[in-house]
Structures are given as C-alpha cells and as structure tokens.
Scaffold this active site. Sequence first.
Site, PDB file in Angstrom:
ATOM      1  N   GLY A  23       7.832  -0.597   3.845  1.00  0.00           N
ATOM      2  CA  GLY A  23       8.008  -0.968   2.442  1.00  0.00           C
ATOM      3  C   GLY A  23       6.887  -0.401   1.611  1.00  0.00           C
TER       4      GLY A  23
ATOM      5  N   GLY B 105       4.890  -0.941  -2.594  1.00  0.00           N
ATOM      6  CA  GLY B 105       4.776  -1.745  -3.815  1.00  0.00           C
ATOM      7  C   GLY B 105       3.661  -1.229  -4.682  1.00  0.00           C
TER       8      GLY B 105
ATOM      9  N   GLY C  13       0.373  -0.392  -2.791  1.00  0.00           N
ATOM     10  CA  GLY C  13       0.337   0.667  -1.797  1.00  0.00           C
ATOM     11  C   GLY C  13       1.588   0.661  -0.953  1.00  0.00           C
TER      12      GLY C  13
ATOM     13  CE  LYS D  32      -1.124  -5.568   1.086  1.00  0.00           C
ATOM     14  NZ  LYS D  32      -1.330  -6.991   0.695  1.00  0.00           N
TER      15      LYS D  32
ATOM     16  CG  ASP E 164       2.412 -13.473  -5.459  1.00  0.00           C
ATOM     17  OD1 ASP E 164       3.132 -13.984  -6.334  1.00  0.00           O
ATOM     18  OD2 ASP E 164       2.553 -12.306  -5.056  1.00  0.00           O
TER      19      ASP E 164
END
Length: 394
Positions: free
Chosen positions: A26, A28, A31, A48, A148
Amino acid sequence: FACLCQWACDRAPPAMEEYEKLYRLGSGGQGKILKVRHRRTGLEYACKMILCRDNHEMNFALREIKMLMDLRHTHIIGYKDFFIHRDRYEDLYVCLVMELCEHGDLSEKIRDAKRKHVKFSEARIIKWALQMCSALKHIHGHDILHRDLKPTNVFFTAQDDVKIGDFGLSTAISATGRRTIVGTPYYFAPELMLQQKYNSKVDLWGLGIIVMELCTLKERPINSQVLNNPQVVDEIATEILRYGFSRELATVTKELLDKRPECRPTASEFLVRFASTPSDVSKGPALLPLCDLCQDRPAKFRCPSCEDEAFCELCDAQQHRAGGKRAKHQRNSLHQVEGAVLCDGCMEGPPVVRCPECDQEQYCLKCDQTRHRNPKRQGHVRHPLPGLPLPAAP
C-alpha cells in the site's frame, strides 16, 4: 533524537540489504508499505517506508519509532527493526520493519459485509472491541495516545483477532492535555474539532465510531452531528437496538460517542464492563443477513423466484402483495435456509420452542407467549428446542 538518528544512519547500509523487497502492500501520504523477506531467516515482514523531506520530518518519524519499540502487546502490531535508507533518487526514508498481517483490516471486513448485505454477530463485535481496549489500555499506560484509531488501522490475524497499528500520529500524553490537531477528520473527536485540549478519551471516541460502524454498517459524520445536537447519540443507540443488538452494547456505544470526554468510559472501564462476555464466538451465527431491498432491516424470507434475494417482512409484503405478479412465489424462511438460530417472530432473541401447528416456526419466550395468547392457538402443543427446557410463563 540525535543519538537515535546517528545509530540508525550508522547501520543503514547493511540493514536494507538484509531484506528482499517482494511487492508493495500500500501507499499513502507518509510513504509506502512493502512486503519484505529477511534474507537470512526467510521470515516475511511489512516494511513501512516513511518519506522524509528534511531532518525535522526524519526526527518526527524517529519519535514514532522510539515510542513503538517500547510497546509489546498481543493486540498491537509488533515492530522488529528500523533504519534510515536513501534510494537511488536520493530520497530519504525512515524504514520500520514490522509484523506482517495479511488477513486484511477492519475497513475491508465492513466493506465485505455491506457488499453481502450481512451484519456481524454481537459476540464478534465485543470480542474485537475488547481486544482493541486491551491494546488502548496498554498504550495509555505508557502515556501514549494513538490519535488516529479507525478501521483502516485495525488489522487481522489468521485467528480472526485484531491488532492496532499505524502509530504515525501517536504522541506522548501531556499532563495538561494536547492541542495539536492531527488524525483523520472523519474520525475527529468533538474536542479535536473545537481545538480544545484533549487526552486519552480521543482514542475511546475512535473506538465508539468503530463499534457504531460494526453494528450499523454505516458511515456518518457523527462528530459534527454531535456538536450540533448531542442527543443524536440516542438515535444511534436506538438504531443499534433495532438491528437486534443488546441494550448494553447500544448503551456503551452511546457513552463512547458522548460529546463530553469526561463522560466516556476509559479502556479499563470498558474491559471491566464486558469481562463476563463469553470468548467463544464460534457458537451461534457469525453473520446475520440484512434485507436485499432496503439494506436496512434484518431479512426474514428468501425468494428463489426473485433471484434468490432475501427480504425483511415489510419489503417481502411489498414485493409479493396480493394480486401482483409475484404473489404466488414460494418463499423460504431465511432461518431454515441460512441455519441462523433466531426467533421467527422478532428475529432478535434466540428461540426456545418450536410450534408444529405454526408452520414449524421457532419462537423466543416473549413471542411464544404473544402468539399463543390468541384463543385459537392456545391449544397448540409446542416442543422445547434440543437442549432447552420448555420455559414456564412468568
């Protein structure tokens, strides 16, 4: 962070070489996330890669790492390693090597349930909520806020357990509260929208949003609605009850979505409240069907002649009204088709008796008493379901 940054830089060259990049999972605003394999052990992880435009952003990313390395919990994504990497374009990345969860996230589960027009069982919702609360209790115990918490940041294991991840917006709790506005606007707690000081209760608001979506399968701007009308949470609780969930689950969701942070339960209070909830969610139906037409009320009938669609009682009556083209369609009780164990009357509580003279329908105690109060049915002989004694009238 100077020492931490220097340590990461010193070991960066060999660190990236230790992992084989497999494919992108994925991407975003911060990054990208890659699936990688450790060359020596063959173990697979998620990596990540946080893009940093300057040292300030790199320090911000390293701050996340510094906190995460201290978090070790069953329901929190585990972090294995980190390093700084420059690619061939001289872009600077802070890389976090973390536990790989390849069984999707909560947003995918909710989307799939919407697509299939089914809803989650209460036992399953409470199980996930308890696991998230256990993680939040651990996080808050380390004086950290997530800030979040949302479905896309809740991941699944092969055992259908959840793990909270993506702490990119986490922060240490200040004794006087925080004011920095971060997170996903749709999931902002009211105090964030009002730019007021906040504390760990912002994460409990996020949990409330998640529980609401799991129960109703609907997204709604509840934060702005609560600011305009605090009583809107009563409507949420009523809707949850209408879907067949317990009053306790509806009440705690209402409390989690309270405009006033001090009125929301803490993670510890939530855990105590549902401590007696059975952990075995394999008993009973995992998913309960919704009407294919209104996609709102629980379905009661399935019609093979209508492309095998399922209808609630109201929509079925509209579709198969007397004198219409579909009036002669033979419908099946959805409970017989799906094997769901619910009362054929209210479709909420578990049935306790079956009545052969009422088309073999099964009823909970309340519906049984209501239906057989009619003098024409008082003589019906009902049979207790296997393993259940015939309840006596109160």
